[in-house]
Design a protein around this motif. Structure first.
Motif, short mmCIF file in Angstrom:
data_model
loop_
_atom_site.label_atom_id
_atom_site.label_comp_id
_atom_site.label_asym_id
_atom_site.label_seq_id
_atom_site.Cartn_x
_atom_site.Cartn_y
_atom_site.Cartn_z
N MET A 53 -17.19 51.91 -29.93
CA MET A 53 -15.98 51.10 -29.90
C MET A 53 -16.21 49.61 -29.70
N LEU A 54 -17.37 49.21 -29.19
CA LEU A 54 -17.64 47.79 -29.01
C LEU A 54 -18.60 47.26 -30.06
N ALA A 55 -19.78 47.86 -30.18
CA ALA A 55 -20.78 47.38 -31.14
C ALA A 55 -20.26 47.37 -32.57
N PRO A 56 -19.59 48.43 -33.06
CA PRO A 56 -19.10 48.39 -34.46
C PRO A 56 -18.09 47.28 -34.71
N VAL A 57 -17.21 46.98 -33.72
CA VAL A 57 -16.24 45.90 -33.89
C VAL A 57 -16.96 44.58 -34.13
N LEU A 58 -17.98 44.31 -33.33
CA LEU A 58 -18.73 43.06 -33.47
C LEU A 58 -19.51 43.02 -34.78
N LEU A 59 -20.08 44.16 -35.17
CA LEU A 59 -20.91 44.18 -36.38
C LEU A 59 -20.07 43.98 -37.65
N VAL A 60 -18.90 44.61 -37.73
CA VAL A 60 -18.10 44.46 -38.95
C VAL A 60 -17.51 43.07 -39.06
N LEU A 69 -2.82 48.32 -39.50
CA LEU A 69 -2.17 48.42 -38.19
C LEU A 69 -1.89 49.87 -37.84
N GLY A 70 -1.51 50.66 -38.85
CA GLY A 70 -1.24 52.07 -38.61
C GLY A 70 -2.48 52.83 -38.17
N MET A 71 -3.65 52.51 -38.76
CA MET A 71 -4.89 53.18 -38.36
C MET A 71 -5.22 52.87 -36.90
N VAL A 72 -5.03 51.62 -36.50
CA VAL A 72 -5.33 51.24 -35.12
C VAL A 72 -4.42 51.99 -34.15
N PHE A 73 -3.12 51.98 -34.41
CA PHE A 73 -2.19 52.66 -33.51
C PHE A 73 -2.36 54.18 -33.54
N ALA A 74 -2.75 54.72 -34.69
CA ALA A 74 -2.95 56.17 -34.78
C ALA A 74 -4.12 56.63 -33.93
N SER A 75 -5.14 55.77 -33.77
CA SER A 75 -6.32 56.17 -32.99
C SER A 75 -6.09 56.09 -31.49
N MET A 76 -5.15 55.28 -31.05
CA MET A 76 -4.98 55.04 -29.62
C MET A 76 -4.60 56.30 -28.83
N PRO A 77 -3.65 57.12 -29.27
CA PRO A 77 -3.31 58.31 -28.46
C PRO A 77 -4.46 59.29 -28.33
N PHE A 78 -5.29 59.41 -29.41
CA PHE A 78 -6.39 60.37 -29.35
C PHE A 78 -7.37 60.00 -28.24
N HIS A 79 -7.70 58.71 -28.12
CA HIS A 79 -8.64 58.29 -27.08
C HIS A 79 -8.02 58.43 -25.70
N ALA A 80 -6.75 58.08 -25.58
CA ALA A 80 -6.09 58.20 -24.27
C ALA A 80 -6.03 59.66 -23.83
N PHE A 81 -5.62 60.55 -24.72
CA PHE A 81 -5.53 61.97 -24.37
C PHE A 81 -6.91 62.55 -24.08
N LEU A 94 -9.63 47.93 -28.66
CA LEU A 94 -8.42 47.92 -29.47
C LEU A 94 -7.66 46.60 -29.33
N VAL A 95 -7.72 46.00 -28.14
CA VAL A 95 -7.12 44.68 -27.97
C VAL A 95 -7.86 43.65 -28.83
N VAL A 96 -9.19 43.75 -28.86
CA VAL A 96 -10.00 42.85 -29.69
C VAL A 96 -9.65 43.05 -31.16
N VAL A 97 -9.47 44.30 -31.56
CA VAL A 97 -9.12 44.58 -32.95
C VAL A 97 -7.77 43.97 -33.30
N MET A 98 -6.79 44.15 -32.42
CA MET A 98 -5.47 43.57 -32.69
C MET A 98 -5.54 42.05 -32.78
N LEU A 99 -6.32 41.43 -31.91
CA LEU A 99 -6.48 39.98 -31.96
C LEU A 99 -7.14 39.55 -33.27
N ALA A 100 -8.17 40.31 -33.68
CA ALA A 100 -8.84 39.98 -34.93
C ALA A 100 -7.89 40.14 -36.12
#
Length: 679
Positions: A444-451, A557-569, A616-622
């Protein structure tokens, strides 16, 4: 092409075939002779009865048979995929097809040798004559209990797939797929044997991974190159130059990894006093000789290849013979117990994870208790170096490259290095909470920076395109991969989302994690999956590089929000679970500071829940920054267009409004008289 089928070319092809057979026989003789020096001592050291001469000397001979087939198969597929110029679409050319056919025959030899090694390995591991284990029921029972026998059985299956595939493949793309499968066929050997057990097995396994693959590409590539020249293949000079570069890299990797593996297996003071140490020294001498002679041979060969390749055939014959003698020494090493394995028994922690732990994972230990990961640590450093080299090349050309992208790439590589080689990587195999922290960084951190660094765009700008009508090179291969069906399938939003979120649940709640914990190679696979799954997910969402499947802003935006519940649960489920994942392995470690396994697991769940929101906050900012910049670029484009055409679009729009207004007025005027007459 007609000149390539003359009797001279056939004679040279026959010569190469005889050379390979002779080299294989030499390797088998060397392996059997050197095994005779230590095999009896090995059985006594392990407390096993002597299984007889057939098992004792037949196993190294059959192993040489299997490894000969493996190196020739992989080398031939390497030549067909990346050595011989070929079109990215359409059928293989004649030279590529000939190399694939040769790979198919070699794969058949590989399959037979690997299949024979199953009973030989079972007999050797139990100290029984080969005839005693040929009973099907006995053999199946032994294979189920012996990891090395399972590995050879799996290798035989992969080699069989290759043998069949090489008979039906006609395109360049599928040749690349077969080459990748052939490399996969070498992996079971890395996961078994001396390097996969005992103390420091993490370093030994990782170094063997580099050593085995580089040796295979070097030896097999040279044999395939000689066969190509013997057939009178086209583009001989280009093929020889490409192999020369590969051979130099392979030799450097072999030398470095061989030294690391030797020091992990044999103490320095026993290097000159044991049979294992003597074999290591012989192998080192042969590798040095190969490196020096091979370099000068290829330098001369490239100059003489235009004259028909005869010079390279003569010079390469010596190199092939020395290479296969080295293979014989390597097989004998595999049959000789290393001193470290027969010395003091390491403690349980070192036996299970490869090294001792000095105490509980304090903040200082997690940050500074480094144990360099030869696979991911090396990858992080090499990728950082290549990226900086690419930026330097652009600067030399006078091109600009955003500093922010360079910083993002270096930070991404640093995060991989810290997650795998710092105290986090050291404690991750032993504690679930630290493992989960490593998982979050890698996925969740390294791939964000690499892409966000746009590595593909940088590579496409640095690599020179092939000349018109010329053979494809690295840039064309990269483009072919980016537009391949596999890449398009992986970047499908539903597939990327399933891999990114579904793998959490599939790994930890299906029993896979429990089975993977005792295996070092499984930890490598897990870390690679975390990193690649994250990269595939974030690439089409916030990646600088154009994705094979461009997504509209709302879909991102939909992909980002769709992934959030899975990680939280997922995190909450771990925190509320009363069943310890991997309990048998963690209890076996008996770490005094990690006795409450359920509390440690709950802590890991909390880390997964809390840390999953930060990227996910970093992704939204990006995303917001990218949308803002896209709007700004669009406004600038419209301003430039208006300056050129005198704002023709605005004038046309105003004219349209004027006409609409005039039309409405005319319609009203036409209706009013009617209304008055009605009155």
């Amino acid at each position: 092409m007609a000149s390539e089928t003359v009797p001279g070319a056939r004679s040279r092809s026959t010569t190469v075939g005889i050379l390979v057979v002779t080299a294989g026989i030499l390797a088998a003789v060397v392996a059997a002779a050197l095994t005779a020096l230590s095999a009896s001592d090995a059985y006594a050291a392990y407390g096993l009865p002597d299984p007889g001469a057939v098992t004792e000397y037949g196993l190294p001979v059959v192993r040489v048979l299997a490894e000969t087939g493996a190196v020739v198969c992989i080398g031939s597929l390497l030549l067909a995929a990346f050595g011989i110029p070929a079109s990215r679409s359409g059928p293989l050319l004649a030279d590529g097809y000939a190399a694939v056919r040769a790979a198919g025959w070699a794969a058949g030899l590989w399959c037979v040798g690997a299949a024979l090694l199953v009973p030989f390995t079972a007999a050797d591991a139990t100290g029984r004559p080969i005839g005693d284990v040929l009973d099907a029921q006995v053999l199946f029972g032994l294979v189920d209990a012996l990891e090395e026998a399972k590995a050879w059985l799996l290798t035989a299956g992969i080699a069989l797939v290759l043998a069949v595939g090489c008979r039906v493949v006609l395109s360049w793309g599928w040749t690349v797929v077969l080459f990748a499968v052939s490399l996969l066929g070498m992996f079971p050997l890395v996961a078994t044997g001396h390097s996969a057990s005992g103390g420091a097995h993490d370093i030994a396994t990782n170094s063997l991974l580099f050593h085995l693959f580089s040796a295979t590409l070097w030896v097999g590539g040279l044999v395939a190159l000689l066969a190509h020249l013997a057939r009178g293949g086209a583009h001989a000079g280009l093929v020889a130059r490409r192999f020369s570069r590969i051979a130099l890299v392979c030799w450097i990797v072999m030398a470095a990894s061989g030294v690391v593996n030797a020091f992990a297996r044999v103490p320095l003071d026993q290097l000159f006093s044991t049979t294992y140490g003597a074999l290591v020294l012989v192998k080192v001498v042969l590798l040095v000789v190969l490196g020096v002679i091979g370099h000068f041979q290829r330098e001369r060969a490239v100059r003489t290849v235009a004259e028909g390749g005869g010079g390279l055939l003569r010079l390469g014959a010596v190199e092939v013979l020395v290479m296969f003698a080295t293979i014989g020494v390597a097989v004998a090493l595999g049959r000789t117990p290393p001193p470290a394995e027969l010395g003091a028994v390491p403690d349980r922690t070192e036996l299970l994870i490869g090294y001792p732990l000095d105490g509980p994972p304090t903040a200082l230990r997690l940050l500074f208790d480094f144990r360099f990961d030869l696979v991911f640590g090396t990858a992080a450093l090499v990728l950082a170096g290549l990226y900086l080299y690419g930026v330097r090349v652009l600067h030399r050309r006078g091109d600009r490259w955003p500093v922010g992208r360079t910083v993002a790439w270096l930070c991404g590589c640093a995060s991989v290095l810290v997650a795998t080689s710092s105290g986090v990587g050291r404690y991750a195999p032993a504690m679930f909470s630290v493992h989960m922290g490593q998982h979050m960084v890698l996925s969740m951190l390294a791939p964000v920076l690499l892409v966000l660094a746009g590595p593909t765009s940088l590579a496409l700008r640095v690599l020179r395109p092939a000349a018109k009508g010329g053979p494809p090179g690295a840039r064309e291969w990269l483009l072919a991969f980016l537009h391949s069906p596999l890449t398009r399938w992986l970047t499908n939003p539903f597939v990327a989302l399933a891999l990114f979120t579904g793998s959490f649940w599939a790994l930890y709640f299906s029993g896979l994690f429990d089975a993977a914990l005792p295996q070092h190679w499984a930890h490598l696979v897990m870390n690679a999956h975390f990193l690649l799954a994250g990269y595939v997910f974030y690439w089409p969402v916030i990646g600088i590089d154009p994705a094979p499947r461009p997504l509209p802003s709302l879909a991102k935006l939909g992909m980002v929000f769709a992934s959030m519940p899975f990680h939280a649960f997922f995190g909450i489920t771990l925190m509320m679970s009363n069943t310890v994942i991997g309990s048998d392995f963690y209890r076996g470690l008996s770490l005094p500071w990690a006795s409450d396994l359920l509390a440690d697991q709950n802590l890991g769940g909390g880390l997964a829940w809390a840390s999953g929101e930060v990227p996910l906050v970093v992704v939204m900012l990006a995303l917001l920054i990218q949308w803002s910049r896209a709007d700004y670029r669009e406004a600038r484009r419209l301003d430039r267009k208006a300056a050129v055409d005198g704002d023709a679009d605005l004038a046309a729009y105003n004219e349209m409004l004027r006409r609409l207004s005039a039309g409405d007025a005319s319609a009203s005027g036409a209706q009013n008289p009617t209304s008055r007459s009605d009155g």
